[in-house]
Design a protein around this motif. Sequence first.
Motif: not given
Length: 306
Positions: A27-30, A42-44
């Motif tokens: 989640e932080n990277t997203q 952006v997706t997972a």
Amino acid sequence: MGRRKYRDERRHYKYVEAVVLDRVLDENTQSVLRMLPGQPLVTATSFSASVDWEDYTREMEQFVERTFDAWLFFENVGPRSVAFRIPGTALSAEAVAPYAHGNILEGLSVETRDDDLLLRLRMYAEDSELFNLHETGAGWLKDILPVRAELMSGTLDALELAPVVGTHWDEIERDVSAEYGLSKASRTLAAYLQVAPEELKRLAARRTQARQTELPPGWLSSCSDLEPVARWEFAAAEPPKSFQITLGRLPSGCEYGDWYVTATEPRGKDLAFRAEDDARKGYHDEALRLQRLNDPGRWRQLDQTG
């Protein structure tokens, strides 16, 4: 004059698309990716953005390269690139080193980073004829992505494109002909990197020559312990033009290879191959070549022992 003015006033942007494989982004990277310029999607497992040139930074590029397993950069004024991160356990730097070509602007660069191998294929050119005017860069990576799996399996054909990127400056179709002997993904990569069709033809001929050996005349007839695997007959409309073609295994330790193809057609070639896949493809190609010399007619399978 009007066309040049329009070209000079075009919005200059860089399209970025990237994916991770066999994992997801935390989640932080997203969150960080969503804060980047270019209204990113952006997706997972993926990221894409079209960034105005003045908003694009080297730090953004480095973040993409640290984060993803495959990525694509496209500039609407000409330059474009594709890169793959591959675990060093799946592909070694030594295996790809012979394919490295060019410089930081164009060609293939090979870099090791931690335990991974980074392969970058780049093309650098000015789009002076406005071929990219209606191109966004979107959609290419999905079709090119299987190249990464090919490289990990040891099929390095795509890397042969490095010396010939940017050799075709004209509009080019994504669906490049299968006649060049490359996979569909590698052909799409060739189209993206603007490889000229005549260069693909030359590479195909060289690849074919490297994978097969034409046996000395009469050598097979004097060789014992040949093991036929498949045999077909071309029944020509004119009986004198009929012939048979055989695929088989050579004796263990044969200097020419492990597989052979031979035909009763006088213009046939006795061929040897190292790999079974190459032998079966050579068998098919030689059969079609000889068929064209003797058409019309039809094929009949005589036997298949393996």
